[in-house]
Design a protein around this motif. Structure first.
Motif, PDB file in Angstrom:
ATOM      1  N   ALA A 121      12.864   7.396  -4.691  1.00  0.00           N
ATOM      2  CA  ALA A 121      12.442   8.531  -3.688  1.00  0.00           C
ATOM      3  C   ALA A 121      10.846   8.651  -3.580  1.00  0.00           C
ATOM      4  N   LYS A 122      10.054   8.619  -4.700  1.00  0.00           N
ATOM      5  CA  LYS A 122       8.589   8.610  -4.529  1.00  0.00           C
ATOM      6  C   LYS A 122       8.191   7.575  -4.025  1.00  0.00           C
ATOM      7  N   LEU A 123       8.704   6.277  -4.260  1.00  0.00           N
ATOM      8  CA  LEU A 123       8.331   5.084  -3.625  1.00  0.00           C
ATOM      9  C   LEU A 123       8.456   4.937  -2.029  1.00  0.00           C
ATOM     10  N   ALA A 124       9.432   5.549  -1.707  1.00  0.00           N
ATOM     11  CA  ALA A 124       9.622   5.704  -0.246  1.00  0.00           C
ATOM     12  C   ALA A 124       8.800   6.851   0.602  1.00  0.00           C
ATOM     13  N   GLU A 125       8.533   7.846  -0.070  1.00  0.00           N
ATOM     14  CA  GLU A 125       7.448   8.699   0.509  1.00  0.00           C
ATOM     15  C   GLU A 125       6.080   8.118   0.358  1.00  0.00           C
ATOM     16  N   PHE A 126       5.785   7.312  -0.476  1.00  0.00           N
ATOM     17  CA  PHE A 126       4.611   6.538  -0.448  1.00  0.00           C
ATOM     18  C   PHE A 126       4.266   5.600   0.732  1.00  0.00           C
ATOM     19  N   ARG A 127       5.776   4.913   0.570  1.00  0.00           N
ATOM     20  CA  ARG A 127       5.480   3.782   1.833  1.00  0.00           C
ATOM     21  C   ARG A 127       5.313   4.549   3.206  1.00  0.00           C
TER      22      ARG A 127
ATOM     23  N   ALA B  92      -8.385  -9.645   9.006  1.00  0.00           N
ATOM     24  CA  ALA B  92      -8.427  -9.725   7.585  1.00  0.00           C
ATOM     25  C   ALA B  92      -7.627  -8.785   6.924  1.00  0.00           C
ATOM     26  N   LEU B  93      -8.036  -7.637   7.262  1.00  0.00           N
ATOM     27  CA  LEU B  93      -7.413  -6.332   6.802  1.00  0.00           C
ATOM     28  C   LEU B  93      -6.106  -6.105   7.159  1.00  0.00           C
ATOM     29  N   ALA B  94      -5.894  -6.398   8.387  1.00  0.00           N
ATOM     30  CA  ALA B  94      -4.299  -6.305   8.966  1.00  0.00           C
ATOM     31  C   ALA B  94      -3.542  -7.310   8.107  1.00  0.00           C
ATOM     32  N   ALA B  95      -3.949  -8.371   7.800  1.00  0.00           N
ATOM     33  CA  ALA B  95      -3.366  -9.360   6.948  1.00  0.00           C
ATOM     34  C   ALA B  95      -3.025  -8.771   5.420  1.00  0.00           C
ATOM     35  N   GLU B  96      -3.971  -8.102   5.001  1.00  0.00           N
ATOM     36  CA  GLU B  96      -3.823  -7.309   3.817  1.00  0.00           C
ATOM     37  C   GLU B  96      -2.610  -6.326   3.730  1.00  0.00           C
ATOM     38  N   HIS B  97      -2.791  -5.676   4.880  1.00  0.00           N
ATOM     39  CA  HIS B  97      -1.582  -4.617   5.069  1.00  0.00           C
ATOM     40  C   HIS B  97      -0.372  -5.165   5.074  1.00  0.00           C
ATOM     41  N   ARG B  98      -0.083  -6.218   5.612  1.00  0.00           N
ATOM     42  CA  ARG B  98       1.074  -6.992   5.607  1.00  0.00           C
ATOM     43  C   ARG B  98       1.627  -7.468   4.351  1.00  0.00           C
ATOM     44  N   ALA B  99       0.684  -8.050   3.565  1.00  0.00           N
ATOM     45  CA  ALA B  99       1.110  -8.432   2.150  1.00  0.00           C
ATOM     46  C   ALA B  99       1.278  -7.234   1.225  1.00  0.00           C
ATOM     47  N   THR B 100       0.674  -6.005   1.428  1.00  0.00           N
ATOM     48  CA  THR B 100       0.985  -4.904   0.733  1.00  0.00           C
ATOM     49  C   THR B 100       2.439  -4.255   1.079  1.00  0.00           C
ATOM     50  N   LEU B 101       2.681  -4.455   2.312  1.00  0.00           N
ATOM     51  CA  LEU B 101       4.266  -4.002   2.388  1.00  0.00           C
ATOM     52  C   LEU B 101       5.405  -4.942   2.005  1.00  0.00           C
TER      53      LEU B 101
ATOM     54  N   PHE C 298       5.798  -3.644  -1.317  1.00  0.00           N
ATOM     55  CA  PHE C 298       6.851  -2.388  -1.385  1.00  0.00           C
ATOM     56  C   PHE C 298       8.468  -2.838  -1.081  1.00  0.00           C
ATOM     57  N   ASP C 299       8.520  -3.808  -0.449  1.00  0.00           N
ATOM     58  CA  ASP C 299       9.805  -4.712  -0.157  1.00  0.00           C
ATOM     59  C   ASP C 299      10.281  -5.111  -1.287  1.00  0.00           C
ATOM     60  N   ALA C 300       9.578  -5.763  -2.100  1.00  0.00           N
ATOM     61  CA  ALA C 300      10.147  -6.290  -3.464  1.00  0.00           C
ATOM     62  C   ALA C 300      10.290  -4.978  -4.595  1.00  0.00           C
ATOM     63  N   LEU C 301       9.421  -4.021  -4.392  1.00  0.00           N
ATOM     64  CA  LEU C 301      10.057  -2.856  -5.375  1.00  0.00           C
ATOM     65  C   LEU C 301      11.045  -2.278  -4.912  1.00  0.00           C
TER      66      LEU C 301
ATOM     67  N   ALA D 238       1.645   5.071   8.022  1.00  0.00           N
ATOM     68  CA  ALA D 238       1.078   5.765   9.160  1.00  0.00           C
ATOM     69  C   ALA D 238      -0.572   5.462   8.919  1.00  0.00           C
ATOM     70  N   HIS D 239      -1.129   5.407   7.727  1.00  0.00           N
ATOM     71  CA  HIS D 239      -2.498   4.973   7.707  1.00  0.00           C
ATOM     72  C   HIS D 239      -2.811   3.600   8.144  1.00  0.00           C
ATOM     73  N   MET D 240      -1.996   2.890   7.926  1.00  0.00           N
ATOM     74  CA  MET D 240      -2.336   1.287   8.331  1.00  0.00           C
ATOM     75  C   MET D 240      -2.187   1.301   9.792  1.00  0.00           C
ATOM     76  N   ARG D 241      -1.186   1.985  10.467  1.00  0.00           N
ATOM     77  CA  ARG D 241      -1.245   1.830  11.851  1.00  0.00           C
ATOM     78  C   ARG D 241      -2.270   2.587  12.529  1.00  0.00           C
ATOM     79  N   ASP D 242      -2.717   3.597  12.042  1.00  0.00           N
ATOM     80  CA  ASP D 242      -3.884   4.238  12.518  1.00  0.00           C
ATOM     81  C   ASP D 242      -4.937   3.486  12.746  1.00  0.00           C
ATOM     82  N   GLU D 243      -5.214   2.758  11.538  1.00  0.00           N
ATOM     83  CA  GLU D 243      -6.478   1.917  11.645  1.00  0.00           C
ATOM     84  C   GLU D 243      -6.287   0.777  12.372  1.00  0.00           C
ATOM     85  N   GLU D 244      -5.209   0.125  12.376  1.00  0.00           N
ATOM     86  CA  GLU D 244      -5.099  -1.143  13.269  1.00  0.00           C
ATOM     87  C   GLU D 244      -4.972  -1.015  14.670  1.00  0.00           C
ATOM     88  N   ASP D 245      -4.099   0.221  15.055  1.00  0.00           N
ATOM     89  CA  ASP D 245      -4.061   0.521  16.567  1.00  0.00           C
ATOM     90  C   ASP D 245      -5.122   1.253  17.064  1.00  0.00           C
TER      91      ASP D 245
END
Length: 271
Positions: free
Chosen positions: A223-229, A133-142, A145-148, A234-241
């Motif tokens: 530029a700030k949005l890209a830094e945030f993403r 469920a948390l991995a699905a929320e990670h994908r929805a968040t990304l 970011f794509d839309a922004l 990296a945070h999401m990958r650490d949790e999921e992997d």
């Protein structure tokens, strides 16, 4: 010998009133009394008695009229000028109807809000165990970011709306992790990992704060949005992997089910 005066009897709705008959008889007797002093005295006395009877009848008629409640249209009782008790039940009934309508409106609003929250939490709830469920929320968040990133520099209002959606999604996700998953990590002996992940959430909030303050059509927004993403990926990958698989492997089926329910409960609060 004096001429005899005719006796008149009152007519109309109240023509049978006893005082009016007595008055008429008194005037008739006075007229027939004759020309002598005794006759005149009797006549005067009878006329005076008749007048008093008229006055008494008028007084009784007035008292009876004031005692009856006035009637409005279709015979509805009208409230007295002194604020008496006629008509008070109508006001109470109207107040009860208004209170009932207000209570119904509040109930409908609460039901609608619960339905909205259930719809927002449904994708997470239907995704399965807490880690999926948390991995699905990670994908929805990304996807947000794509839309922004797809918005142009002149589309400030669109960026404002998408940033608000991103902020809400991350706030709900953070509550689920901080109130359910990270405490479970500490219970499993992974306190250092839990504290580090919790600290990274603080930087997520910092990025959101800075983006919200920036002009949405300014050159520094992208530029700030890209830094945030980059930081949040990296945070999401650490949790999921690494972190989530190790935590799940250390829990039995019942404990994982309980953790999933607790995580969804926390998410529903901000859904």
């Amino acid at each position: 010998m004096a001429s005899e005066a005719p006796s008149k009897t009152a007519s109309g709705a109240d023509g049978g009133d006893a005082g009016q008959d007595k008055s008429a008889r008194g005037r008739s007797e006075g007229s027939r009394a004759g020309s002598g002093k005794d006759g005149k005295a009797k006549g005067d006395s009878a006329v005076e008695a008749g007048g008093k009877a008229d006055a008494g009848a008028d007084a009784r008629s007035s008292d009876s009229s004031s005692a009856r409640p006035r009637r409005g249209k279709q015979g509805t009782p009208v409230k007295n000028d002194d604020g008496g008790g006629i008509g008070q039940s109508g006001g109470t009934s109207q107040t009860g109807l208004l209170l009932g309508a207000a209570a119904a409106g509040v109930a409908i609003g609460l039901i609608a809000n619960l339905g909205r929250k259930a719809a927002v939490q449904a994708p997470t709830l239907l995704a399965g165990d807490w880690d999926a469920a948390l991995a699905a929320e990670h994908r929805a968040t990304l996807k947000l970011f794509d839309a922004l990133e797809a918005t142009g520099g002149t589309n400030g209002p669109r960026r404002t709306i998408l940033l608000m959606q991103l902020k809400h999604a991350l706030a709900k996700h953070a509550l689920e992790e901080e109130n359910a998953i990270y405490p479970a990590l500490r219970e499993a002996g992974q306190t250092e990992e839990a504290d580090r992940l919790n600290g990274e959430h603080g930087y997520v909030k910092q990025y959101l704060y800075e983006l919200e303050k920036m002009p949405k059509d300014g050159p520094g927004f992208r530029a700030k949005l890209a830094e945030f993403r980059a930081a949040i990926e990296a945070h999401m990958r650490d949790e999921e992997d690494r972190i989530f698989p190790r935590l799940k492997a250390g829990l039995d089926a019942a404990a994982n089910k309980k953790l999933t329910a607790l995580m969804n409960k926390e998410g529903f609060k901000l859904a």
